[in-house]
Design a protein around this motif. Structure first.
Motif, mmCIF file in Angstrom:
data_model
loop_
_atom_site.group_PDB
_atom_site.id
_atom_site.type_symbol
_atom_site.label_atom_id
_atom_site.label_comp_id
_atom_site.label_asym_id
_atom_site.label_seq_id
_atom_site.Cartn_x
_atom_site.Cartn_y
_atom_site.Cartn_z
ATOM 1 N N LYS A 92 0.825 -1.207 0.000
ATOM 2 C CA LYS A 92 0.000 0.000 0.000
ATOM 3 C C LYS A 92 0.856 1.253 0.000
ATOM 4 C CE LYS A 92 -3.733 2.263 2.551
ATOM 5 N NZ LYS A 92 -4.609 2.183 3.763
ATOM 6 N N SER A 93 1.901 1.267 0.834
ATOM 7 C CA SER A 93 2.788 2.425 0.855
ATOM 8 C C SER A 93 3.579 2.553 -0.445
ATOM 9 C CB SER A 93 3.757 2.319 2.040
ATOM 10 O OG SER A 93 4.554 1.152 1.930
ATOM 11 N N LEU A 94 3.878 1.414 -1.095
ATOM 12 C CA LEU A 94 4.578 1.473 -2.368
ATOM 13 C C LEU A 94 3.691 2.071 -3.458
ATOM 14 C CD1 LEU A 94 7.315 0.693 -3.616
ATOM 15 C CD2 LEU A 94 6.299 -1.495 -4.270
ATOM 16 N N LYS A 95 2.407 1.782 -3.402
ATOM 17 C CA LYS A 95 1.488 2.382 -4.367
ATOM 18 C C LYS A 95 1.313 3.876 -4.123
ATOM 19 C CE LYS A 95 -1.225 -1.822 -5.155
ATOM 20 N NZ LYS A 95 -2.568 -2.458 -5.018
ATOM 21 N N GLU A 96 1.502 4.307 -2.882
ATOM 22 C CA GLU A 96 1.369 5.725 -2.565
ATOM 23 C C GLU A 96 2.602 6.542 -2.934
ATOM 24 O OE1 GLU A 96 0.537 5.784 1.553
ATOM 25 O OE2 GLU A 96 -1.539 5.046 1.349
ATOM 26 N N SER A 97 3.666 5.881 -3.363
ATOM 27 C CA SER A 97 4.890 6.608 -3.712
ATOM 28 C C SER A 97 4.675 7.413 -4.994
ATOM 29 C CB SER A 97 6.039 5.622 -3.901
ATOM 30 O OG SER A 97 5.747 4.729 -4.958
ATOM 31 N N PRO A 98 5.388 8.517 -5.155
ATOM 32 C CA PRO A 98 5.283 9.295 -6.404
ATOM 33 C C PRO A 98 5.685 8.455 -7.608
ATOM 34 C CG PRO A 98 6.383 10.561 -4.687
ATOM 35 C CD PRO A 98 6.265 9.171 -4.169
ATOM 36 N N LYS A 99 4.965 8.615 -8.689
ATOM 37 C CA LYS A 99 5.222 7.811 -9.886
ATOM 38 C C LYS A 99 6.627 8.008 -10.449
ATOM 39 C CE LYS A 99 1.142 6.075 -9.733
ATOM 40 N NZ LYS A 99 0.950 4.652 -9.305
ATOM 41 N N PRO A 100 7.150 9.237 -10.520
ATOM 42 C CA PRO A 100 8.524 9.360 -11.031
ATOM 43 C C PRO A 100 9.553 8.613 -10.201
ATOM 44 C CG PRO A 100 7.424 11.484 -11.065
ATOM 45 C CD PRO A 100 6.535 10.561 -10.308
ATOM 46 N N ALA A 101 9.415 8.685 -8.864
ATOM 47 C CA ALA A 101 10.371 7.968 -8.009
ATOM 48 C C ALA A 101 10.254 6.466 -8.188
ATOM 49 C CB ALA A 101 10.137 8.348 -6.537
ATOM 50 N N LEU A 102 9.025 5.965 -8.322
ATOM 51 C CA LEU A 102 8.823 4.527 -8.487
ATOM 52 C C LEU A 102 9.361 4.042 -9.828
ATOM 53 C CD1 LEU A 102 7.596 1.859 -7.496
ATOM 54 C CD2 LEU A 102 5.423 2.590 -8.497
ATOM 55 N N TYR A 103 9.042 4.736 -10.897
ATOM 56 C CA TYR A 103 9.452 4.278 -12.227
ATOM 57 C C TYR A 103 10.962 4.418 -12.442
ATOM 58 C CZ TYR A 103 4.459 4.228 -13.280
ATOM 59 O OH TYR A 103 3.112 3.961 -13.262
ATOM 60 N N LEU A 104 11.518 5.518 -11.955
ATOM 61 C CA LEU A 104 12.967 5.687 -12.107
ATOM 62 C C LEU A 104 13.743 4.669 -11.275
ATOM 63 C CD1 LEU A 104 13.280 9.580 -12.102
ATOM 64 C CD2 LEU A 104 13.620 8.027 -14.034
ATOM 65 N N SER A 105 13.230 4.320 -10.107
ATOM 66 C CA SER A 105 13.897 3.307 -9.279
ATOM 67 C C SER A 105 13.839 1.936 -9.948
ATOM 68 C CB SER A 105 13.257 3.249 -7.896
ATOM 69 O OG SER A 105 13.395 4.485 -7.220
ATOM 70 N N LEU A 106 12.687 1.601 -10.514
ATOM 71 C CA LEU A 106 12.578 0.315 -11.212
ATOM 72 C C LEU A 106 13.457 0.282 -12.458
ATOM 73 C CD1 LEU A 106 8.728 -0.338 -10.906
ATOM 74 C CD2 LEU A 106 10.566 -1.350 -9.550
ATOM 75 N N ALA A 107 13.538 1.405 -13.157
ATOM 76 C CA ALA A 107 14.401 1.449 -14.342
ATOM 77 C C ALA A 107 15.878 1.364 -13.964
ATOM 78 C CB ALA A 107 14.138 2.739 -15.126
ATOM 79 N N GLY A 108 16.223 1.881 -12.784
ATOM 80 C CA GLY A 108 17.611 1.796 -12.349
ATOM 81 C C GLY A 108 18.054 0.402 -11.995
ATOM 82 N N LEU A 109 17.131 -0.531 -11.840
ATOM 83 C CA LEU A 109 17.483 -1.919 -11.543
ATOM 84 C C LEU A 109 17.772 -2.737 -12.796
ATOM 85 C CD1 LEU A 109 14.833 -2.693 -8.774
ATOM 86 C CD2 LEU A 109 17.228 -2.085 -8.458
ATOM 87 N N ILE A 110 17.484 -2.200 -13.963
ATOM 88 C CA ILE A 110 17.678 -2.953 -15.208
ATOM 89 C C ILE A 110 19.142 -3.317 -15.439
ATOM 90 C CG2 ILE A 110 17.449 -2.834 -17.716
ATOM 91 C CD1 ILE A 110 14.905 -1.209 -17.308
ATOM 92 N N PRO A 111 20.111 -2.401 -15.263
ATOM 93 C CA PRO A 111 21.525 -2.817 -15.454
ATOM 94 C C PRO A 111 21.974 -3.915 -14.506
ATOM 95 C CG PRO A 111 21.340 -0.432 -15.511
ATOM 96 C CD PRO A 111 20.025 -0.941 -15.069
ATOM 97 N N PHE A 112 21.419 -3.961 -13.313
ATOM 98 C CA PHE A 112 21.795 -5.034 -12.380
ATOM 99 C C PHE A 112 21.251 -6.376 -12.853
ATOM 100 C CE2 PHE A 112 22.347 -1.450 -9.453
ATOM 101 C CZ PHE A 112 23.522 -1.812 -8.842
ATOM 102 N N VAL A 113 19.988 -6.405 -13.242
ATOM 103 C CA VAL A 113 19.341 -7.679 -13.579
ATOM 104 C C VAL A 113 19.790 -8.192 -14.936
ATOM 105 C CG1 VAL A 113 17.095 -8.795 -13.896
ATOM 106 C CG2 VAL A 113 17.372 -7.029 -12.154
ATOM 107 N N SER A 114 20.079 -7.286 -15.862
ATOM 108 C CA SER A 114 20.399 -7.708 -17.234
ATOM 109 C C SER A 114 21.728 -8.449 -17.336
ATOM 110 C CB SER A 114 20.422 -6.479 -18.155
ATOM 111 O OG SER A 114 21.410 -5.566 -17.733
ATOM 112 N N VAL A 115 22.689 -8.144 -16.471
ATOM 113 C CA VAL A 115 24.006 -8.777 -16.573
ATOM 114 C C VAL A 115 23.943 -10.278 -16.282
ATOM 115 C CG1 VAL A 115 26.333 -8.816 -15.598
ATOM 116 C CG2 VAL A 115 25.253 -6.635 -16.129
ATOM 117 N N PRO A 116 23.455 -10.728 -15.117
ATOM 118 C CA PRO A 116 23.399 -12.181 -14.916
ATOM 119 C C PRO A 116 22.393 -12.869 -15.823
ATOM 120 C CG PRO A 116 22.315 -11.056 -13.109
ATOM 121 C CD PRO A 116 22.959 -10.003 -13.932
#
Length: 256
Positions: A94-118
């Motif tokens: 619930k608190s994650l859904k209440e987060s601002p959309k830019p912060a949520l989307y940019l944080s998820l996009a920042g995880l792509i370089p970590f996940v893509s390597v392995p």
């Protein structure tokens, strides 16, 4: 003295002894009373002794009653321990859904370089040391970014966090660990060092230093878990794929 003799010799019931004991002590000085009471007790004992089946049956019934009777605290049902995992998960989502959309989307996009390597290494079945080093470098940059956020949170005048040694100096410790990770020639050691830096930074932000908003703490925990698992997956793939490569080389040399 007489009640003790009465218990040993005549085996009278406890209630009868309890009733006759005080009377015997009260009228002990009169011999006639004592003798009459003793005669009465003997008669009652004789009457009780004439029905052994009845006595044994009553004793057996008493034993059965005592056997089938349990203490009160055994009959009470212990309440089941309520699991709080589902409640914590619901509040976090619930608190994650209440987060601002830019912060949520940019944080998820920042995880792509970590996940893509392995993920790319697992799909191709080949270990690339350049990609592993790029992942470690990106992790070190992320740790530096997290430390800079603490400085930006503590410097404004109306901030709940003060620009003291606790808030400012502790933000530089993960940064130093991340810089040390870049100096290792072995990518596994560098990945472990970045994992330590990420864990310390998360501990500072969630537990020790003044609290961020709840949605940001949930976002930090989720992002740190994904980054740590990605780094450990790369280190594990390095070990597995290098062993497979060495085995294939040995087989190829043996065939020659």
């Amino acid at each position: 003295m007489f009640p003790l003799v009465q218990r040993c010799c005549f085996r009278t019931p406890f209630k009868l002894q309890k009733l006759t004991g005080p009377s015997l002590l009260l009228y002990g000085r009169k011999r006639t009373t004592v003798s009459s009471l003793s005669l009465c007790l003997r008669r009652e004992v004789c009457l009780l002794s004439r029905s052994p089946s009845l006595n044994s049956a009553s004793v057996y019934a008493t034993k059965l009653h005592a056997f089938h009777t349990s203490l009160p605290f055994f009959k009470k049902k212990t309440p089941k321990a309520e699991t709080k995992d589902s409640g914590i998960l619901k509040r976090s989502m619930k608190s994650l859904k209440e987060s601002p959309k830019p912060a949520l989307y940019l944080s998820l996009a920042g995880l792509i370089p970590f996940v893509s390597v392995p993920l790319s290494m697992a799909i191709q079945g080949t270990y690339y040391p350049e990609l592993a080093f790029a992942q470690i470098t990106y992790g070190a940059v992320t740790v530096s970014f997290v430390g800079g956020m603490r400085w930006g949170f503590a410097l404004p005048e109306d901030s709940p966090a003060k620009p003291d040694w606790l808030n400012l100096a502790n933000s530089t410790i993960p940064l130093l660990l991340a810089w040390q990770a870049l100096l290792f020639k072995d990518t596994t050691s560098g990945a472990v060092m970045v994992v330590m830096a990420l864990g310390i930074a998360l501990h500072y932000d969630v537990s020790l230093l003044p609290a961020y908003p709840r949605w940001f703490k949930v976002l930090r925990v989720m992002g740190t878990v994904v980054m740590v698992l990605s780094l450990l997956a790369t280190a594990a793939l390095k070990t597995m794929l290098e062993e497979q490569l060495s085995d294939s080389r040995n087989k190829w040399q043996n065939t020659k």
